[in-house]
Design a protein around this motif. Structure first.
Motif, PDB file in Angstrom:
ATOM      1  N   VAL A 182      14.677  26.920  75.858  1.00 31.80           N
ATOM      2  CA  VAL A 182      15.838  27.794  75.788  1.00 31.80           C
ATOM      3  C   VAL A 182      17.065  26.935  76.050  1.00 31.80           C
ATOM      4  CG1 VAL A 182      16.864  29.967  76.546  1.00 31.80           C
ATOM      5  CG2 VAL A 182      14.409  29.593  76.862  1.00 31.80           C
ATOM      6  N   GLU A 183      17.871  26.765  75.011  1.00 30.65           N
ATOM      7  CA  GLU A 183      19.089  25.973  75.161  1.00 30.65           C
ATOM      8  C   GLU A 183      20.264  26.928  75.287  1.00 30.65           C
ATOM      9  OE1 GLU A 183      20.847  23.065  72.014  1.00 30.65           O
ATOM     10  OE2 GLU A 183      22.239  24.592  72.720  1.00 30.65           O
ATOM     11  N   PHE A 184      20.997  26.819  76.374  1.00 32.04           N
ATOM     12  CA  PHE A 184      22.126  27.733  76.543  1.00 32.04           C
ATOM     13  C   PHE A 184      23.244  27.135  77.379  1.00 32.04           C
ATOM     14  CE2 PHE A 184      21.315  29.373  80.907  1.00 32.04           C
ATOM     15  CZ  PHE A 184      19.994  28.992  81.101  1.00 32.04           C
ATOM     16  N   PRO A 203      28.604  23.856  77.551  1.00 32.46           N
ATOM     17  CA  PRO A 203      30.056  23.708  77.442  1.00 32.46           C
ATOM     18  C   PRO A 203      30.440  22.300  76.999  1.00 32.46           C
ATOM     19  CG  PRO A 203      29.405  23.553  79.737  1.00 32.46           C
ATOM     20  CD  PRO A 203      28.155  23.858  78.945  1.00 32.46           C
ATOM     21  N   ASN A 204      31.725  22.111  76.724  1.00 30.54           N
ATOM     22  CA  ASN A 204      32.227  20.802  76.320  1.00 30.54           C
ATOM     23  C   ASN A 204      33.028  20.202  77.457  1.00 30.54           C
ATOM     24  OD1 ASN A 204      31.232  21.368  73.711  1.00 30.54           O
ATOM     25  ND2 ASN A 204      33.068  22.577  73.328  1.00 30.54           N
ATOM     26  N   ILE A 205      32.663  19.011  77.809  1.00 35.04           N
ATOM     27  CA  ILE A 205      33.371  18.338  78.881  1.00 35.04           C
ATOM     28  C   ILE A 205      34.834  18.161  78.508  1.00 35.04           C
ATOM     29  CG2 ILE A 205      33.580  16.008  79.890  1.00 35.04           C
ATOM     30  CD1 ILE A 205      30.494  16.226  80.161  1.00 35.04           C
ATOM     31  N   GLY A 211      32.837  32.404  75.617  1.00 33.88           N
ATOM     32  CA  GLY A 211      31.637  32.256  74.788  1.00 33.88           C
ATOM     33  C   GLY A 211      30.547  31.531  75.570  1.00 33.88           C
ATOM     34  N   HIS A 212      30.972  30.528  76.342  1.00 33.81           N
ATOM     35  CA  HIS A 212      29.996  29.819  77.171  1.00 33.81           C
ATOM     36  C   HIS A 212      29.487  30.725  78.291  1.00 33.81           C
ATOM     37  CE1 HIS A 212      32.508  26.281  75.686  1.00 33.81           C
ATOM     38  NE2 HIS A 212      31.329  26.138  75.100  1.00 33.81           N
ATOM     39  N   LEU A 213      30.366  31.598  78.758  1.00 34.93           N
ATOM     40  CA  LEU A 213      29.942  32.536  79.799  1.00 34.93           C
ATOM     41  C   LEU A 213      28.847  33.454  79.259  1.00 34.93           C
ATOM     42  CD1 LEU A 213      30.326  33.822  82.618  1.00 34.93           C
ATOM     43  CD2 LEU A 213      32.028  35.329  81.604  1.00 34.93           C
ATOM     44  N   MET A 216      28.015  13.778  62.544  1.00 35.80           N
ATOM     45  CA  MET A 216      28.618  15.085  62.757  1.00 35.80           C
ATOM     46  C   MET A 216      27.827  15.844  63.828  1.00 35.80           C
ATOM     47  SD  MET A 216      30.949  15.049  60.399  1.00 35.80           S
ATOM     48  CE  MET A 216      31.447  16.758  60.079  1.00 35.80           C
ATOM     49  N   TYR A 217      28.451  16.900  64.333  1.00 36.29           N
ATOM     50  CA  TYR A 217      27.806  17.844  65.251  1.00 36.29           C
ATOM     51  C   TYR A 217      26.433  18.253  64.700  1.00 36.29           C
ATOM     52  CZ  TYR A 217      27.590  22.492  67.625  1.00 36.29           C
ATOM     53  OH  TYR A 217      27.234  23.605  68.347  1.00 36.29           O
ATOM     54  N   LEU A 218      26.445  18.592  63.402  1.00 31.89           N
ATOM     55  CA  LEU A 218      25.205  19.016  62.749  1.00 31.89           C
ATOM     56  C   LEU A 218      24.141  17.914  62.750  1.00 31.89           C
ATOM     57  CD1 LEU A 218      23.663  21.109  60.998  1.00 31.89           C
ATOM     58  CD2 LEU A 218      24.820  20.167  58.999  1.00 31.89           C
ATOM     59  N   ARG A 231      23.744  15.514  64.805  1.00 32.48           N
ATOM     60  CA  ARG A 231      23.198  15.329  66.150  1.00 32.48           C
ATOM     61  C   ARG A 231      22.204  16.437  66.477  1.00 32.48           C
ATOM     62  NH1 ARG A 231      28.439  12.899  67.028  1.00 32.48           N
ATOM     63  NH2 ARG A 231      29.566  14.811  67.503  1.00 32.48           N
ATOM     64  N   ASP A 232      22.485  17.648  65.991  1.00 28.66           N
ATOM     65  CA  ASP A 232      21.557  18.749  66.230  1.00 28.66           C
ATOM     66  C   ASP A 232      20.209  18.529  65.532  1.00 28.66           C
ATOM     67  OD1 ASP A 232      22.051  20.790  68.073  1.00 28.66           O
ATOM     68  OD2 ASP A 232      23.649  21.655  66.843  1.00 28.66           O
ATOM     69  N   VAL A 233      20.253  17.946  64.343  1.00 32.44           N
ATOM     70  CA  VAL A 233      18.987  17.668  63.639  1.00 32.44           C
ATOM     71  C   VAL A 233      18.168  16.682  64.482  1.00 32.44           C
ATOM     72  CG1 VAL A 233      17.906  16.735  61.564  1.00 32.44           C
ATOM     73  CG2 VAL A 233      20.056  18.007  61.365  1.00 32.44           C
ATOM     74  N   GLN A 245      29.885  32.788  65.922  1.00 31.33           N
ATOM     75  CA  GLN A 245      30.778  31.918  65.136  1.00 31.33           C
ATOM     76  C   GLN A 245      30.003  30.741  64.563  1.00 31.33           C
ATOM     77  OE1 GLN A 245      31.328  32.947  68.268  1.00 31.33           O
ATOM     78  NE2 GLN A 245      33.505  32.826  68.820  1.00 31.33           N
ATOM     79  N   GLN A 246      28.851  30.427  65.183  1.00 27.46           N
ATOM     80  CA  GLN A 246      28.086  29.275  64.701  1.00 27.46           C
ATOM     81  C   GLN A 246      26.859  29.671  63.867  1.00 27.46           C
ATOM     82  OE1 GLN A 246      27.637  25.938  67.379  1.00 27.46           O
ATOM     83  NE2 GLN A 246      29.512  26.440  68.486  1.00 27.46           N
ATOM     84  N   ASP A 247      26.842  30.902  63.398  1.00 31.16           N
ATOM     85  CA  ASP A 247      25.725  31.353  62.549  1.00 31.16           C
ATOM     86  C   ASP A 247      25.473  30.388  61.393  1.00 31.16           C
ATOM     87  OD1 ASP A 247      25.398  33.561  64.115  1.00 31.16           O
ATOM     88  OD2 ASP A 247      26.041  35.038  62.621  1.00 31.16           O
TER      89      ASP A 247
HETATM   90  N1  ARG Z   1      29.049  22.634  72.788  1.00 29.39           N
HETATM   91  C1  ARG Z   1      29.029  23.591  71.719  1.00 29.39           C
HETATM   92  C2  ARG Z   1      30.288  24.453  71.782  1.00 29.39           C
HETATM   93  O1  ARG Z   1      30.873  24.609  72.823  1.00 29.39           O
HETATM   94  C3  ARG Z   1      27.832  24.487  71.758  1.00 29.39           C
HETATM   95  C4  ARG Z   1      26.526  23.784  71.555  1.00 29.39           C
HETATM   96  C5  ARG Z   1      25.496  24.697  70.999  1.00 29.39           C
HETATM   97  N2  ARG Z   1      24.221  24.075  70.838  1.00 29.39           N
HETATM   98  C6  ARG Z   1      23.846  23.312  69.830  1.00 29.39           C
HETATM   99  N3  ARG Z   1      22.640  22.812  69.864  1.00 29.39           N
HETATM  100  N4  ARG Z   1      24.615  23.079  68.802  1.00 29.39           N
HETATM  101  O2  ARG Z   1      30.655  25.026  70.775  1.00 29.39           O
END
Ligand code: ARG
Length: 577
Positions: free
Chosen positions: A123-125, A128-130, A137-139, A315-317, A319-321, A343-345
């Motif tokens: 479960v990834e949840f 947040p972004n440093i 949304g993070h809440l 890209m973000y994507l 890294r997710d792969v 928003q990330q659907d």
């Molecule tokens: N850090 C991202 C943001 O604040 C959310 C990350 C979601 N998780 C992922 N595996 N892409 O938007």
């Protein structure tokens, strides 16, 4: 662990009897019975649409015929034909006798089952972004994700929770450039999240005025990507200090993570990403497009996904792969859930499609659990441009408001031992319950007054119901005996409460697949209302011993069940308030 699903027992009882009468397959009949509790357990019923049985003849007549042939037994008090429907009225004594001893002996395990036994769920949840504020949304991700972790465990899964921090990319190069200009070590150590944000805002303003700042940032980030020790050292300090602070704040909301990971683990030069790149190339998925490496997903209506930019950056994507593949390798998960806003659907659709195209057999085990937005009238909750709100500010705000509400009842307030702690817990309960009251994908409005009220369907109300039950147990001058005579509970309010307690295991199992916290929230309200109706009518003190024992057992079972429901939501049940 012996879990009895009352719902299944009813469905089986109906199915077996129908199968006996009609000669149909009993599993087929079982599936025809709605897999849901009737709305009102005391007068409710299960029903079947006769046409779905596909028997030859006129459905209404068949219904009549089945009604006359159905043998009423200990499970069902009566069966009635209503048009093309058959309705089954449950006889509640059926399970009541067995219920209380089970709840009392199982305690905190009551309601749990072993559906997920031996299986691993990631479960990834939160994530947040440093250097950027922890926005609402993070809440939501934190609240819902923590709930999903709890509910999966209640369903027997082994879970691994991951906080996947946003800690990589050109903006962290920018942050470092900013820190070298505006940073203050002491402030960084004292409150890293706020200080980094301050720095980030300043340097962003500089960059808007002067484009060369961006070049500096890019240069710094490419040193990071190349593994430059000094560049990485500063960045590492940002991350480590931020994590220390995050842990503290998450602790306050009763949330913990097994793993703090982050996008930085999947930098362009990391072995994990290199492997993925090679694999994509080998499969012929990558195409060149204006110097960038892309995967064309147009045929799936998912556009063109950029994997590697012209300058070699990822890209973000991408890294997710790499992260997904690395996680499968490490944990052999049977299920991976990403709790991220709607928003990330599109992002997750692209991600899952790419995994599928890469031929990984576990692609379908990845799931994006999304949710709607939190809106606010007063602008207090907004983070972009408007007032910046950190999680800590939200919590402090709620705690303060709760204290104000509590102080209005002076007599009661004077009795509370640790009011700030109690206010903190009730305030957090208020936020959590408000957040989980509607279906996940709905937007909702953050409403301070409504959320903090002790009346109505609010978090404070649930805590209040729990503390009332605790107080009954404290005040009783005897323990619940080993055997109680349930037949002493005859009043409709008591029987309704028993029925609601009995449903809990089914609710947990249902939510184990829907992952909708609102189902648990409405259950907790239903239970609390039943509790309140009982407390007003049925006393424990000054009653004949047999009656007092049965009622105390009932209240204790209710307290256990409500406590379990609250804990599954991530709420700490209070004993006094
Ligand atoms: N850090 C991202 C943001 O604040 C959310 C990350 C979601 N998780 C992922 N595996 N892409 O938007």
């Amino acid at each position: 662990l012996e879990t009895v699903h009352i719902l299944d027992e009813y469905r089986h009882a109906i199915a077996n009897e129908l199968a006996r009468i009609t000669g149909l397959d009993s599993q087929f009949c079982f599936n025809l019975v709605e897999n849901k509790f009737p709305k009102d357990a005391s007068t409710g019923d299960f029903s079947i649409a006769v046409p779905r049985m596909k028997l030859p003849g006129v459905p209404a007549e068949i219904a009549k015929d089945l009604e006359s042939k159905f043998t009423v037994n200990s499970t069902f008090a009566s069966v009635k034909a209503a048009g093309v429907f058959l309705k089954f009225y449950v006889s509640s004594n059926y399970f009541r006798d067995r219920l209380l001893p089970r709840v009392l002996s199982q305690g905190e395990k009551y309601g749990h089952n072993s559906v997920g036994f031996g299986k691993v769920s990631i479960v990834e949840f939160s994530s947040p972004n440093i250097a950027k504020p922890f926005h609402v949304g993070h809440l939501r991700s934190t609240i819902v994700g923590n709930f999903i972790d709890n509910i999966q465990q209640a369903n027997g899964w082994t879970t691994v929770t991951i906080n996947y921090l946003g800690d990589w990319g050109k903006q962290y190069g920018l942050l470092a450039v900013g820190f070298n200009k505006y940073g203050d070590e002491a402030k960084l150590a004292a409150d890293p999240i706020r200080h980094l944000f301050e720095v980030y805002v300043k340097i962003n303003a500089d960059a808007t005025a002067d484009a060369t700042v961006h070049d500096e940032a890019r240069a710094y980030f490419s040193k990071m990507e190349d593994g430059d020790k000094a560049a990485l050292g500063l960045w590492r300090k940002f991350v480590d200090l931020s994590i220390v602070k995050y842990r503290e704040i998450y602790g306050r909301v009763n949330v913990g993570f097994d793993i703090y990971s982050g996008e930085s683990q999947y930098s362009a030069t990391s072995p994990a990403t290199k492997l993925v790149g090679a694999k994509m190339r080998e499969l012929g998925l990558l195409k060149e497009d204006q110097g960038a490496q892309v995967i064309d997903l147009n045929e799936h209506k998912l556009g063109v996904a950029i994997i590697e930019k012209r300058d070699g950056g990822l890209m973000y994507l991408s890294r997710d792969v790499a992260a997904a593949i690395a996680r499968q390798k490490e944990f052999k998960f049977d299920n991976m859930i990403y709790v991220v806003g709607s928003q990330q659907d599109f992002h997750f659709k692209q991600l899952f499609k790419i995994l599928e195209m890469m031929g990984v057999p576990w692609a379908e085990k990845c799931q994006h659990v999304n949710f709607g937005m939190i809106k606010s009238k007063d602008g207090n909750m907004s983070t972009r441009k408007g007032t910046v709100v950190f999680l800590e500010d939200i919590l402090d705000n709620v705690q303060e408001s709760m204290l104000d509400v509590m102080k209005r009842n002076e007599a009661k307030y004077a009795q509370i031992q640790n009011p700030t702690h109690v206010a903190d817990v009730i305030g957090i309960t208020a936020v959590m319950v408000q957040d989980m009251s509607a279906r996940r994908n709905k937007d909702y409005e953050f409403n301070w007054d409504r959320m903090l009220a002790f009346e109505g369907d609010t978090g404070p109300y649930l805590q209040y119901a729990h503390t009332r039950l605790c107080s009954i147990e404290r005040k009783a001058d005897f323990e619940v005996p080993a055997t109680v005579d349930v037949s002493q509970l005859t009043e409709p309010v008591a029987l309704t409460l028993l029925d609601v307690i009995a449903m809990y295991p089914d609710i947990v199992r249902e939510v184990g697949s829907s992952l909708e916290p609102c189902t648990i929230v409405s259950y907790a309200f239903r239970l609390s209302h039943a509790v309140s109706n009982c407390i007003e009518a049925l006393y424990v003190m000054n009653q004949p011993q047999e009656i007092a024992s049965a009622r105390l057992a009932l209240y204790k079972a209710a307290r256990i069940t409500l406590g379990n429901a609250l804990r599954s939501l991530g709420v700490i049940p209070l004993e006094r308030m």
